[in-house]
Design an enzyme around this catalytic site. Sequence first.
Site, PDB file in Angstrom:
ATOM      1  N   PHE A 183      -7.515   1.716  -0.027  1.00 39.06           N
ATOM      2  CA  PHE A 183      -8.889   1.995  -0.867  1.00 39.06           C
ATOM      3  C   PHE A 183      -8.845   0.976  -1.937  1.00 39.06           C
ATOM      4  CE2 PHE A 183     -10.480   4.597  -4.443  1.00 39.06           C
ATOM      5  CZ  PHE A 183     -11.673   4.109  -4.302  1.00 39.06           C
ATOM      6  N   VAL A 184      -7.626   1.183  -2.787  1.00 36.08           N
ATOM      7  CA  VAL A 184      -7.305   0.460  -4.093  1.00 36.08           C
ATOM      8  C   VAL A 184      -7.066  -0.490  -3.873  1.00 36.08           C
ATOM      9  CG1 VAL A 184      -5.911   0.480  -6.088  1.00 36.08           C
ATOM     10  CG2 VAL A 184      -6.827   2.694  -5.231  1.00 36.08           C
TER      11      VAL A 184
ATOM     12  N   ALA B 295       2.200   3.361  -0.231  1.00 42.81           N
ATOM     13  CA  ALA B 295       2.856   4.625  -0.163  1.00 42.81           C
ATOM     14  C   ALA B 295       2.573   5.747   0.915  1.00 42.81           C
ATOM     15  CB  ALA B 295       2.480   5.445  -1.779  1.00 42.81           C
TER      16      ALA B 295
ATOM     17  N   VAL C 207       0.863  -6.676   4.243  1.00 45.37           N
ATOM     18  CA  VAL C 207      -0.022  -5.571   5.324  1.00 45.37           C
ATOM     19  C   VAL C 207       1.096  -5.012   6.529  1.00 45.37           C
ATOM     20  CG1 VAL C 207      -1.953  -6.749   4.900  1.00 45.37           C
ATOM     21  CG2 VAL C 207      -0.612  -7.731   6.880  1.00 45.37           C
ATOM     22  N   ARG C 208       0.892  -4.121   6.979  1.00 44.85           N
ATOM     23  CA  ARG C 208       1.428  -3.388   8.237  1.00 44.85           C
ATOM     24  C   ARG C 208       1.013  -4.234   9.367  1.00 44.85           C
ATOM     25  NH1 ARG C 208       1.032   2.833   7.679  1.00 44.85           N
ATOM     26  NH2 ARG C 208       2.577   2.741   9.389  1.00 44.85           N
TER      27      ARG C 208
ATOM     28  N   GLY D 261     -28.069  17.821   0.537  1.00 47.54           N
ATOM     29  CA  GLY D 261     -28.597  18.950  -0.110  1.00 47.54           C
ATOM     30  C   GLY D 261     -28.286  20.333   0.005  1.00 47.54           C
TER      31      GLY D 261
ATOM     32  N   TYR E  62       4.630  14.842  -2.503  1.00 47.95           N
ATOM     33  CA  TYR E  62       4.095  13.692  -2.862  1.00 47.95           C
ATOM     34  C   TYR E  62       4.426  13.436  -4.262  1.00 47.95           C
ATOM     35  CZ  TYR E  62       0.598  10.505  -4.337  1.00 47.95           C
ATOM     36  OH  TYR E  62       0.075   9.250  -5.034  1.00 47.95           O
TER      37      TYR E  62
ATOM     38  N   ASP F 114       6.362  -1.289   8.154  1.00 51.86           N
ATOM     39  CA  ASP F 114       6.541  -0.016   7.413  1.00 51.86           C
ATOM     40  C   ASP F 114       7.269  -0.224   6.311  1.00 51.86           C
ATOM     41  OD1 ASP F 114       4.518   1.300   9.413  1.00 51.86           O
ATOM     42  OD2 ASP F 114       6.563   1.900  10.520  1.00 51.86           O
TER      43      ASP F 114
END
Length: 317
Positions: A11-12, A73, A32-33, A192, A143, A51
Amino acid sequence: MKVLVTGATGFVGRALVAHLLTLPQFEVRAAVRASGVERLPAGVQHVQVGDLDASTDWHTALAGIDAVVHLAARVHVMHEQAVDPLHAFRQVNVVGSTRLAQMAAQAGVQRLVFLSSIKVNGESTPAHQPFCETSPCAPQDGYSISKLETEQALQNVVRGSGLALTILRPPLVYGLGVGANFAALARAVARGTPLPLGYIDNQRSLLAVDNLVDLIATCLTHPAAAHQTLMVSDGEDLSTTALVQRIARAMDRPARLLPAPIWMLMTAATLLGRRAAAQRLCGNLQIDSRKARTLLGWIPPVTVDEGLRRALVDYRP
């Protein structure tokens, strides 16, 4: 400046790569993996590293690199399968990151920006007593323990080397494509669904992903960012009630809030085994990010309302 971004398909990472590509002073390489390359902007140079662990080979990825932004991470696992979760976090986050830093120092990399977490300081703050860079660390899960241990390991690696380390501790980061609790809240507002969150008078710091990637870009080149730990947030704290209202406004939808007492929320959440989630909704978690602003002259380019509008564009009617 040639920049290697780890975790580039996350995402980041995707937001950071896209942002750096708009700045002429940067050339970007994505680590990248084995999968996820299709989520990168078209034409971005990438190197498969597999990894993140003690055996990752970073030689090709680091060749000719001036700076590394380390985002990769092991993050929160919703349905944890590891027999020893803390060990699993340490193998990836501590051991894997230490190897990256060691090889970066050997390769002559000049700057390492590491994305940590405000959770290394704890899960909550007393009212009007935000965390700052001098606040004690009190991680409370595997974590956050591994994030703190990674910070310490990286500081040991760079000591006496030519590699300058910058550590960033953000709170919840939101933006287009974010998942987890923020996405669940957005979906509920979009449907809603009446939410019993209309009577929560807490204060929580947030961070738009556009503000985060702007600060990372600043840290890559600003001399004063070297060897610093920086808290970062949007600079406007919100109650959970106000956040739901602002999310609804960003979607052009009504906020259907029920004024349930906090004790009732906590009791129901405890019975459902969701007490920790309810504590996050009801408790305070504030960050004082003045150091980043004064030391670097950094001003968040995006307001909370604009950040929410960008994050929730797909939910607008």
